[in-house]
Design a protein around this motif. Structure first.
Motif, PDB file in Angstrom:
ATOM      1  N   ILE A  26       0.835  -1.199   0.000  1.00 38.26           N
ATOM      2  CA  ILE A  26       0.000   0.000   0.000  1.00 38.26           C
ATOM      3  C   ILE A  26       0.867   1.246   0.000  1.00 38.26           C
ATOM      4  N   LYS A  27       1.969   1.240   0.774  1.00 37.93           N
ATOM      5  CA  LYS A  27       2.845   2.409   0.851  1.00 37.93           C
ATOM      6  C   LYS A  27       3.543   2.691  -0.477  1.00 37.93           C
ATOM      7  N   THR A  28       4.012   1.630  -1.126  1.00 38.84           N
ATOM      8  CA  THR A  28       4.863   1.835  -2.306  1.00 38.84           C
ATOM      9  C   THR A  28       4.106   1.909  -3.625  1.00 38.84           C
ATOM     10  N   SER A  29       2.881   1.432  -3.678  1.00 37.99           N
ATOM     11  CA  SER A  29       2.187   1.412  -4.973  1.00 37.99           C
ATOM     12  C   SER A  29       1.490   2.735  -5.229  1.00 37.99           C
ATOM     13  N   ARG A  30       1.420   3.064  -6.509  1.00 41.04           N
ATOM     14  CA  ARG A  30       0.735   4.282  -6.927  1.00 41.04           C
ATOM     15  C   ARG A  30      -0.393   3.871  -7.850  1.00 41.04           C
ATOM     16  N   PHE A  31      -1.599   3.985  -7.372  1.00 41.51           N
ATOM     17  CA  PHE A  31      -2.757   3.548  -8.140  1.00 41.51           C
ATOM     18  C   PHE A  31      -3.493   4.750  -8.716  1.00 41.51           C
ATOM     19  N   ARG A  32      -4.075   4.545  -9.876  1.00 43.63           N
ATOM     20  CA  ARG A  32      -4.960   5.564 -10.442  1.00 43.63           C
ATOM     21  C   ARG A  32      -6.346   5.406  -9.841  1.00 43.63           C
ATOM     22  N   ARG A  91      -9.407   1.152   6.185  1.00 43.65           N
ATOM     23  CA  ARG A  91      -9.200   0.312   7.367  1.00 43.65           C
ATOM     24  C   ARG A  91      -8.296   1.058   8.336  1.00 43.65           C
ATOM     25  N   GLY A  92      -8.652   1.098   9.531  1.00 39.90           N
ATOM     26  CA  GLY A  92      -7.845   1.779  10.534  1.00 39.90           C
ATOM     27  C   GLY A  92      -6.714   0.881  11.003  1.00 39.90           C
ATOM     28  N   MET A  93      -5.490   1.349  10.923  1.00 37.62           N
ATOM     29  CA  MET A  93      -4.324   0.594  11.379  1.00 37.62           C
ATOM     30  C   MET A  93      -3.727   1.317  12.590  1.00 37.62           C
ATOM     31  N   ALA A  94      -2.592   0.864  13.026  1.00 40.53           N
ATOM     32  CA  ALA A  94      -1.973   1.441  14.208  1.00 40.53           C
ATOM     33  C   ALA A  94      -1.538   2.881  13.978  1.00 40.53           C
ATOM     34  N   PRO A 113      -5.689   5.810   9.580  1.00 41.29           N
ATOM     35  CA  PRO A 113      -6.431   5.202   8.467  1.00 41.29           C
ATOM     36  C   PRO A 113      -5.661   5.313   7.148  1.00 41.29           C
ATOM     37  N   ARG A 114      -5.681   4.243   6.405  1.00 37.66           N
ATOM     38  CA  ARG A 114      -5.065   4.221   5.069  1.00 37.66           C
ATOM     39  C   ARG A 114      -6.132   3.844   4.066  1.00 37.66           C
ATOM     40  N   LYS A 115      -5.990   4.334   2.872  1.00 43.37           N
ATOM     41  CA  LYS A 115      -6.988   4.060   1.855  1.00 43.37           C
ATOM     42  C   LYS A 115      -6.324   3.476   0.615  1.00 43.37           C
ATOM     43  N   ILE A 116      -6.971   2.494   0.010  1.00 46.68           N
ATOM     44  CA  ILE A 116      -6.516   1.913  -1.264  1.00 46.68           C
ATOM     45  C   ILE A 116      -7.566   2.266  -2.306  1.00 46.68           C
ATOM     46  N   VAL A 117      -7.143   2.904  -3.351  1.00 45.40           N
ATOM     47  CA  VAL A 117      -8.053   3.204  -4.448  1.00 45.40           C
ATOM     48  C   VAL A 117      -7.967   2.049  -5.443  1.00 45.40           C
ATOM     49  N   ILE A 118      -9.081   1.407  -5.718  1.00 41.65           N
ATOM     50  CA  ILE A 118      -9.101   0.257  -6.624  1.00 41.65           C
ATOM     51  C   ILE A 118      -9.154   0.778  -8.059  1.00 41.65           C
ATOM     52  N   THR A 119      -8.188   0.356  -8.841  1.00 41.22           N
ATOM     53  CA  THR A 119      -8.095   0.822 -10.238  1.00 41.22           C
ATOM     54  C   THR A 119      -7.930  -0.379 -11.167  1.00 41.22           C
ATOM     55  N   PRO A 120      -8.221  -0.191 -12.433  1.00 41.25           N
ATOM     56  CA  PRO A 120      -7.980  -1.298 -13.379  1.00 41.25           C
ATOM     57  C   PRO A 120      -6.485  -1.577 -13.514  1.00 41.25           C
ATOM     58  N   THR A 121      -6.153  -2.774 -13.918  1.00 45.02           N
ATOM     59  CA  THR A 121      -4.759  -3.183 -13.996  1.00 45.02           C
ATOM     60  C   THR A 121      -4.056  -2.546 -15.191  1.00 45.02           C
ATOM     61  N   LYS A 122      -2.760  -2.354 -15.027  1.00 49.69           N
ATOM     62  CA  LYS A 122      -1.923  -1.846 -16.118  1.00 49.69           C
ATOM     63  C   LYS A 122      -0.971  -2.930 -16.607  1.00 49.69           C
ATOM     64  N   PHE A 123      -1.296  -4.176 -16.318  1.00 48.34           N
ATOM     65  CA  PHE A 123      -0.386  -5.274 -16.643  1.00 48.34           C
ATOM     66  C   PHE A 123      -0.076  -5.341 -18.131  1.00 48.34           C
ATOM     67  N   GLN A 124      -1.102  -5.249 -18.972  1.00 47.24           N
ATOM     68  CA  GLN A 124      -0.878  -5.357 -20.415  1.00 47.24           C
ATOM     69  C   GLN A 124      -0.029  -4.190 -20.929  1.00 47.24           C
ATOM     70  N   TRP A 125      -0.273  -3.001 -20.394  1.00 46.54           N
ATOM     71  CA  TRP A 125       0.512  -1.841 -20.821  1.00 46.54           C
ATOM     72  C   TRP A 125       1.981  -2.006 -20.423  1.00 46.54           C
ATOM     73  N   PHE A 126       2.222  -2.433 -19.178  1.00 45.89           N
ATOM     74  CA  PHE A 126       3.604  -2.642 -18.736  1.00 45.89           C
ATOM     75  C   PHE A 126       4.264  -3.774 -19.520  1.00 45.89           C
ATOM     76  N   ARG A 127       3.522  -4.828 -19.791  1.00 45.12           N
ATOM     77  CA  ARG A 127       4.067  -5.953 -20.563  1.00 45.12           C
ATOM     78  C   ARG A 127       4.447  -5.498 -21.975  1.00 45.12           C
ATOM     79  N   PHE A 128       3.565  -4.704 -22.594  1.00 44.50           N
ATOM     80  CA  PHE A 128       3.857  -4.181 -23.931  1.00 44.50           C
ATOM     81  C   PHE A 128       5.106  -3.306 -23.918  1.00 44.50           C
ATOM     82  N   LYS A 129       5.203  -2.410 -22.924  1.00 44.89           N
ATOM     83  CA  LYS A 129       6.382  -1.545 -22.836  1.00 44.89           C
ATOM     84  C   LYS A 129       7.655  -2.355 -22.626  1.00 44.89           C
TER      85      LYS A 129
END
Length: 195
Positions: free
Chosen positions: A14-20, A43-46, A49-65
């Motif tokens: 969650i800390k390291t990923s950058r989601f759209r 979800r509240g942690m120690a 609160p942290r939030k994850i924004v759910i976004t579509p995958t970029k797997f195909q774009w990264f694979r193509f690149k």
């Protein structure tokens, strides 16, 4: 209950990923909160609160690149090194006197080293191509002459109509007439023998 390793892995992710932001009008996961047009999991942690924004995958774009980068480097680097070597290290050929009794090869007439390489290993010798075309022209000329002679012979045969032409096929097979003659001889012999 999730293991501490798994919770640590998820928090680092969650800390390291950058989601759209996902542009949607309804929530995708049960229990998530829909804020306008993005879906969040809260979800509240120690440490708060942290939030994850759910976004579509970029797997195909990264694979193509990645594939594009790999194949460009696979072909581009050797080709670039070869062009650099040909242009800056080897350089263009210079005109010089031809020694007595030496006949230059056909690729030695080109100035640039890449053109010389193509002329030597890829393209055919121009003299060889000329000889092949000349031989083909001679064969076509001979064929045309033969056709003209055949036409002349056929015209003469048809004009006189007094000669069996080379395409003449007899109406009766000679083997058949010989067998008929043999049969008549045997019949005559048998008839003469019975009387």
């Amino acid at each position: 209950m999730a293991s501490p390793v798994w919770r640590s892995f998820c928090s680092q992710l969650i800390k390291t990923s950058r989601f759209r932001e996902l542009k949607c009008s309804k929530s995708l996961i049960a229990g998530s909160v829909a804020n306008g047009c993005k879906t969040e999991i809260s979800r509240g942690m120690a440490s708060g609160p942290r939030k994850i924004v759910i976004t579509p995958t970029k797997f195909q774009w990264f694979r193509f690149k990645n594939d594009l980068h790999f194949y460009l480097m696979l072909t581009g680097l050797p080709l670039g090194a070869w062009i650099f070597y040909a242009n800056f290290i080897q350089g263009e050929a210079e005109l010089a006197e031809i020694p007595e009794g030496y006949e230059p090869k056909h690729w030695e007439y080109y100035k640039h080293p890449i053109r010389r390489w193509f002329a030597r290993y890829i393209y055919e010798d121009p003299v060889k191509l000329y000889e092949m075309e000349a031989a083909e022209a001679v064969l076509e000329f001979e064929e045309a002459r033969c056709r003209a002679r055949r036409k002349l012979v056929k015209d003469m045969i048809h004009s006189y109509d007094d000669y069996r032409a080379y395409y003449f096929v007899p109406a009766v097979d000679p083997r058949f007439t010989e067998s008929v003659r043999e049969g008549e001889k045997q019949r005559v012999h048998l008839e003469s023998g019975t009387r």
